[in-house]
Design a protein around this motif. Structure first.
Motif, PDB file in Angstrom:
ATOM      1  N   ARG A  94      -1.525  12.320 -16.828  1.00  0.00           N
ATOM      2  CA  ARG A  94      -0.484  11.312 -16.578  1.00  0.00           C
ATOM      3  C   ARG A  94      -0.384  10.986 -15.096  1.00  0.00           C
ATOM      4  NH1 ARG A  94       2.338  14.498 -20.592  1.00  0.00           N
ATOM      5  NH2 ARG A  94       2.371  13.356 -22.556  1.00  0.00           N
ATOM      6  N   ILE A  95      -0.460  12.017 -14.276  1.00  0.00           N
ATOM      7  CA  ILE A  95      -0.384  11.791 -12.826  1.00  0.00           C
ATOM      8  C   ILE A  95      -1.594  10.993 -12.342  1.00  0.00           C
ATOM      9  CG2 ILE A  95      -0.480  12.945 -10.578  1.00  0.00           C
ATOM     10  CD1 ILE A  95       1.255  15.185 -11.874  1.00  0.00           C
ATOM     11  N   LEU A  96      -2.772  11.347 -12.807  1.00  0.00           N
ATOM     12  CA  LEU A  96      -3.975  10.636 -12.363  1.00  0.00           C
ATOM     13  C   LEU A  96      -4.008   9.198 -12.871  1.00  0.00           C
ATOM     14  CD1 LEU A  96      -6.702  13.428 -12.618  1.00  0.00           C
ATOM     15  CD2 LEU A  96      -5.327  12.745 -10.645  1.00  0.00           C
ATOM     16  N   ALA A  97      -3.326   8.937 -13.990  1.00  0.00           N
ATOM     17  CA  ALA A  97      -3.245   7.563 -14.494  1.00  0.00           C
ATOM     18  C   ALA A  97      -2.514   6.651 -13.519  1.00  0.00           C
ATOM     19  CB  ALA A  97      -2.561   7.540 -15.860  1.00  0.00           C
ATOM     20  N   VAL A  98      -1.622   7.215 -12.707  1.00  0.00           N
ATOM     21  CA  VAL A  98      -0.933   6.429 -11.675  1.00  0.00           C
ATOM     22  C   VAL A  98      -1.958   5.778 -10.755  1.00  0.00           C
ATOM     23  CG1 VAL A  98       0.558   6.576  -9.626  1.00  0.00           C
ATOM     24  CG2 VAL A  98       1.183   7.795 -11.743  1.00  0.00           C
ATOM     25  N   PHE A  99      -2.966   6.542 -10.376  1.00  0.00           N
ATOM     26  CA  PHE A  99      -3.973   6.040  -9.441  1.00  0.00           C
ATOM     27  C   PHE A  99      -4.953   5.087 -10.123  1.00  0.00           C
ATOM     28  CE2 PHE A  99      -2.186   9.931  -7.832  1.00  0.00           C
ATOM     29  CZ  PHE A  99      -1.872   9.576  -6.531  1.00  0.00           C
ATOM     30  N   GLU A 100      -5.121   5.247 -11.427  1.00  0.00           N
ATOM     31  CA  GLU A 100      -5.929   4.281 -12.176  1.00  0.00           C
ATOM     32  C   GLU A 100      -5.224   2.926 -12.230  1.00  0.00           C
ATOM     33  OE1 GLU A 100      -6.471   6.268 -15.897  1.00  0.00           O
ATOM     34  OE2 GLU A 100      -7.373   8.019 -14.933  1.00  0.00           O
ATOM     35  N   TRP A 101      -3.899   2.965 -12.397  1.00  0.00           N
ATOM     36  CA  TRP A 101      -3.123   1.719 -12.386  1.00  0.00           C
ATOM     37  C   TRP A 101      -3.215   1.053 -11.013  1.00  0.00           C
ATOM     38  CZ3 TRP A 101       1.442   0.234  -9.743  1.00  0.00           C
ATOM     39  CH2 TRP A 101       2.020  -0.967 -10.206  1.00  0.00           C
ATOM     40  N   LEU A 102      -3.143   1.871  -9.968  1.00  0.00           N
ATOM     41  CA  LEU A 102      -3.266   1.317  -8.616  1.00  0.00           C
ATOM     42  C   LEU A 102      -4.612   0.618  -8.443  1.00  0.00           C
ATOM     43  CD1 LEU A 102      -1.815   4.176  -6.358  1.00  0.00           C
ATOM     44  CD2 LEU A 102      -0.699   2.029  -6.993  1.00  0.00           C
ATOM     45  N   ALA A 103      -5.679   1.222  -8.943  1.00  0.00           N
ATOM     46  CA  ALA A 103      -7.015   0.623  -8.803  1.00  0.00           C
ATOM     47  C   ALA A 103      -7.072  -0.750  -9.453  1.00  0.00           C
ATOM     48  CB  ALA A 103      -8.070   1.552  -9.411  1.00  0.00           C
ATOM     49  N   ALA A 104      -6.467  -0.872 -10.643  1.00  0.00           N
ATOM     50  CA  ALA A 104      -6.449  -2.172 -11.327  1.00  0.00           C
ATOM     51  C   ALA A 104      -5.634  -3.191 -10.534  1.00  0.00           C
ATOM     52  CB  ALA A 104      -5.878  -2.007 -12.732  1.00  0.00           C
ATOM     53  N   TRP A 105      -4.508  -2.759  -9.981  1.00  0.00           N
ATOM     54  CA  TRP A 105      -3.661  -3.650  -9.175  1.00  0.00           C
ATOM     55  C   TRP A 105      -4.392  -4.097  -7.918  1.00  0.00           C
ATOM     56  CZ3 TRP A 105       0.552  -1.654  -5.418  1.00  0.00           C
ATOM     57  CH2 TRP A 105       1.260  -2.734  -4.868  1.00  0.00           C
ATOM     58  N   PHE A 106      -5.068  -3.161  -7.255  1.00  0.00           N
ATOM     59  CA  PHE A 106      -5.768  -3.494  -6.010  1.00  0.00           C
ATOM     60  C   PHE A 106      -6.863  -4.530  -6.246  1.00  0.00           C
ATOM     61  CE2 PHE A 106      -5.025   1.083  -4.221  1.00  0.00           C
ATOM     62  CZ  PHE A 106      -3.666   0.847  -4.190  1.00  0.00           C
ATOM     63  N   ASP A 107      -7.384  -4.556  -7.444  1.00  0.00           N
ATOM     64  CA  ASP A 107      -8.486  -5.464  -7.764  1.00  0.00           C
ATOM     65  C   ASP A 107      -7.996  -6.869  -8.118  1.00  0.00           C
ATOM     66  OD1 ASP A 107     -11.266  -5.479  -7.744  1.00  0.00           O
ATOM     67  OD2 ASP A 107     -11.416  -5.289  -9.914  1.00  0.00           O
ATOM     68  N   ALA A 108      -6.673  -7.039  -8.239  1.00  0.00           N
ATOM     69  CA  ALA A 108      -6.123  -8.352  -8.581  1.00  0.00           C
ATOM     70  C   ALA A 108      -6.290  -9.307  -7.396  1.00  0.00           C
ATOM     71  CB  ALA A 108      -4.648  -8.223  -8.940  1.00  0.00           C
ATOM     72  N   PRO A 109      -6.586 -10.583  -7.661  1.00  0.00           N
ATOM     73  CA  PRO A 109      -6.843 -11.522  -6.555  1.00  0.00           C
ATOM     74  C   PRO A 109      -5.631 -11.770  -5.663  1.00  0.00           C
ATOM     75  CG  PRO A 109      -6.794 -12.661  -8.680  1.00  0.00           C
ATOM     76  CD  PRO A 109      -6.795 -11.195  -8.976  1.00  0.00           C
ATOM     77  N   GLY A 113      -0.955  -5.774  -0.740  1.00  0.00           N
ATOM     78  CA  GLY A 113      -0.343  -4.540  -0.280  1.00  0.00           C
ATOM     79  C   GLY A 113       1.034  -4.320  -0.890  1.00  0.00           C
ATOM     80  N   CYS A 114       1.779  -3.398  -0.306  1.00  0.00           N
ATOM     81  CA  CYS A 114       3.108  -3.050  -0.801  1.00  0.00           C
ATOM     82  C   CYS A 114       4.135  -4.044  -0.268  1.00  0.00           C
ATOM     83  CB  CYS A 114       3.468  -1.629  -0.348  1.00  0.00           C
ATOM     84  SG  CYS A 114       5.156  -1.135  -0.760  1.00  0.00           S
ATOM     85  N   ALA A 115       4.810  -4.739  -1.158  1.00  0.00           N
ATOM     86  CA  ALA A 115       5.813  -5.726  -0.738  1.00  0.00           C
ATOM     87  C   ALA A 115       6.925  -5.082   0.076  1.00  0.00           C
ATOM     88  CB  ALA A 115       6.405  -6.413  -1.974  1.00  0.00           C
ATOM     89  N   PHE A 116       7.207  -3.822  -0.191  1.00  0.00           N
ATOM     90  CA  PHE A 116       8.320  -3.139   0.472  1.00  0.00           C
ATOM     91  C   PHE A 116       7.919  -2.667   1.866  1.00  0.00           C
ATOM     92  CE2 PHE A 116       8.548  -3.019  -4.047  1.00  0.00           C
ATOM     93  CZ  PHE A 116       9.827  -3.501  -4.283  1.00  0.00           C
ATOM     94  N   ILE A 117       6.718  -2.129   1.992  1.00  0.00           N
ATOM     95  CA  ILE A 117       6.212  -1.775   3.325  1.00  0.00           C
ATOM     96  C   ILE A 117       6.058  -3.036   4.164  1.00  0.00           C
ATOM     97  CG2 ILE A 117       4.233  -0.854   4.592  1.00  0.00           C
ATOM     98  CD1 ILE A 117       3.833   1.135   2.304  1.00  0.00           C
ATOM     99  N   ASN A 118       5.553  -4.103   3.552  1.00  0.00           N
ATOM    100  CA  ASN A 118       5.394  -5.369   4.277  1.00  0.00           C
ATOM    101  C   ASN A 118       6.749  -5.879   4.774  1.00  0.00           C
ATOM    102  OD1 ASN A 118       2.731  -5.166   3.515  1.00  0.00           O
ATOM    103  ND2 ASN A 118       2.789  -6.801   2.011  1.00  0.00           N
ATOM    104  N   ALA A 176      -5.026  -2.651   1.074  1.00  0.00           N
ATOM    105  CA  ALA A 176      -4.579  -3.932   1.627  1.00  0.00           C
ATOM    106  C   ALA A 176      -5.345  -4.265   2.903  1.00  0.00           C
ATOM    107  CB  ALA A 176      -3.083  -3.886   1.908  1.00  0.00           C
ATOM    108  N   ILE A 177      -5.562  -3.266   3.744  1.00  0.00           N
ATOM    109  CA  ILE A 177      -6.245  -3.505   5.025  1.00  0.00           C
ATOM    110  C   ILE A 177      -7.737  -3.745   4.814  1.00  0.00           C
ATOM    111  CG2 ILE A 177      -6.912  -2.428   7.217  1.00  0.00           C
ATOM    112  CD1 ILE A 177      -4.141  -1.041   7.164  1.00  0.00           C
ATOM    113  N   SER A 178      -8.349  -2.953   3.932  1.00  0.00           N
ATOM    114  CA  SER A 178      -9.803  -3.040   3.742  1.00  0.00           C
ATOM    115  C   SER A 178     -10.222  -4.152   2.796  1.00  0.00           C
ATOM    116  CB  SER A 178     -10.332  -1.709   3.195  1.00  0.00           C
ATOM    117  OG  SER A 178      -9.844  -1.474   1.878  1.00  0.00           O
ATOM    118  N   GLY A 179      -9.286  -4.593   1.938  1.00  0.00           N
ATOM    119  CA  GLY A 179      -9.655  -5.564   0.918  1.00  0.00           C
ATOM    120  C   GLY A 179     -10.544  -4.972  -0.155  1.00  0.00           C
ATOM    121  N   ASP A 180     -10.482  -3.658  -0.309  1.00  0.00           N
ATOM    122  CA  ASP A 180     -11.351  -2.934  -1.230  1.00  0.00           C
ATOM    123  C   ASP A 180     -10.490  -1.989  -2.058  1.00  0.00           C
ATOM    124  OD1 ASP A 180     -13.199  -1.184  -2.429  1.00  0.00           O
ATOM    125  OD2 ASP A 180     -14.526  -1.174  -0.697  1.00  0.00           O
TER     126      ASP A 180
END
Length: 202
Positions: A94-109, A113-118, A176-180
Motif C-alpha cells: 500500500r505504501i509503495l502504491a503511493v509512489f506508483e500513483w506519483l509516477a503516473a501523475w508525473f507523466d501527465a502532460p 509540480g506540487c501546487a502547494f509548494i509552488n 517538476a524540475i527535471s521534467g522526468d
C-alpha cells in the motif's frame, strides 16, 4: 426554500465551479502572481462584477483553489492506493502504491509540480492563508502515510510517515524540475529499502 431558490443556488454553484476551474488551470500552469483577475474573468467566461461577487478578493480565490485541489488530490491518491492494492494487500504494498500513483501523475502532460509548494514559494512569506493551506495539506498527507504505516508494527509510525512524506515531496520537486517521472521510481526504491521490502516483490 422554493424551486426558484434552488435554481439560483445551483447557478451560483455552477459559476463558482466555472471560476475555480479557470483559476486552477491558470494558477497551476503560470503561477498565482502571473495571473490577474481580468485574465481569470476572461478564462472563466464571467463578468468582472460576477467574479468579485463570488470571490471578493484574489486571496479568497487562491485559498478556495488550493482547498479544492487538496481535497481532490488526496481523494485521488487514496482511491488509487485502495484500488491498486485491494483489501488483502500487505502494508508495504500500500505504501509503495503511493509512489506508483506519483509516477503516473508525473507523466501527465499538465504536471507542474506540487501546487502547494509552488504557492508557498510565491506567497508563503506574505500570505498567512497560503501558508496555512499548504501546512494543512502537508499535515493531511503525513496523517495518511502514518495510517498506512501503522499496520507495519513499526516502533514509530509517525516518524516513518515523516520520512515517507519527505520522499514524496522530494520526488514531486525532482520530477517538476527535471521534467522526468524517474524520481518517483527512485523514491519508491528508497521507500522499499526503508521498509525492508524488496522493491520488486511488494
Amino acid at each position: 426554500m422554493t424551486a426558484h431558490d434552488d435554481v439560483q443556488g445551483n447557478a451560483r454553484d455552477d459559476i463558482r465551479t466555472q471560476i475555480l476551474d479557470a483559476a486552477e488551470k491558470l494558477f497551476y500552469e503560470r503561477g498565482i502572481q502571473a495571473v490577474g483577475m481580468d485574465g481569470l474573468r476572461a478564462a472563466a467566461g464571467v463578468s468582472l462584477k460576477r467574479l468579485y461577487a463570488t470571490f471578493p478578493a484574489k486571496h479568497d480565490l487562491v485559498e478556495a483553489y488550493l482547498r479544492r485541489r487538496d481535497a481532490r488530490w488526496r481523494s485521488d491518491l487514496a482511491a488509487y492506493v485502495g484500488g491498486r492494492t485491494g483489501p488483502d494487500a500487505t502494508p508495504p504494498a500500500r505504501i509503495l502504491a503511493v509512489f506508483e500513483w506519483l509516477a503516473a501523475w508525473f507523466d501527465a502532460p499538465d504536471f507542474r509540480g506540487c501546487a502547494f509548494i509552488n504557492a508557498y514559494g510565491e506567497l508563503g512569506t506574505t500570505s498567512d492563508r497560503v501558508a496555512r493551506v499548504t501546512r494543512d495539506h502537508k499535515r493531511a498527507l503525513h496523517a495518511y502515510l502514518a495510517d498506512l504505516a501503522r499496520p507495519l508494527g513499526h516502533p514509530d509510525p509517525t516518524a516513518l510517515a515523516a520520512q515517507l512524506a519527505l520522499l514524496v515531496d522530494g520526488a514531486i520537486t525532482g520530477a517538476a524540475i527535471s521534467g522526468d517521472p524517474a524520481p518517483a521510481r527512485t523514491a519508491r526504491a528508497t521507500a522499499a529499502a526503508l521498509l525492508g521490502t524488496p522493491a520488486d516483490d511488494a
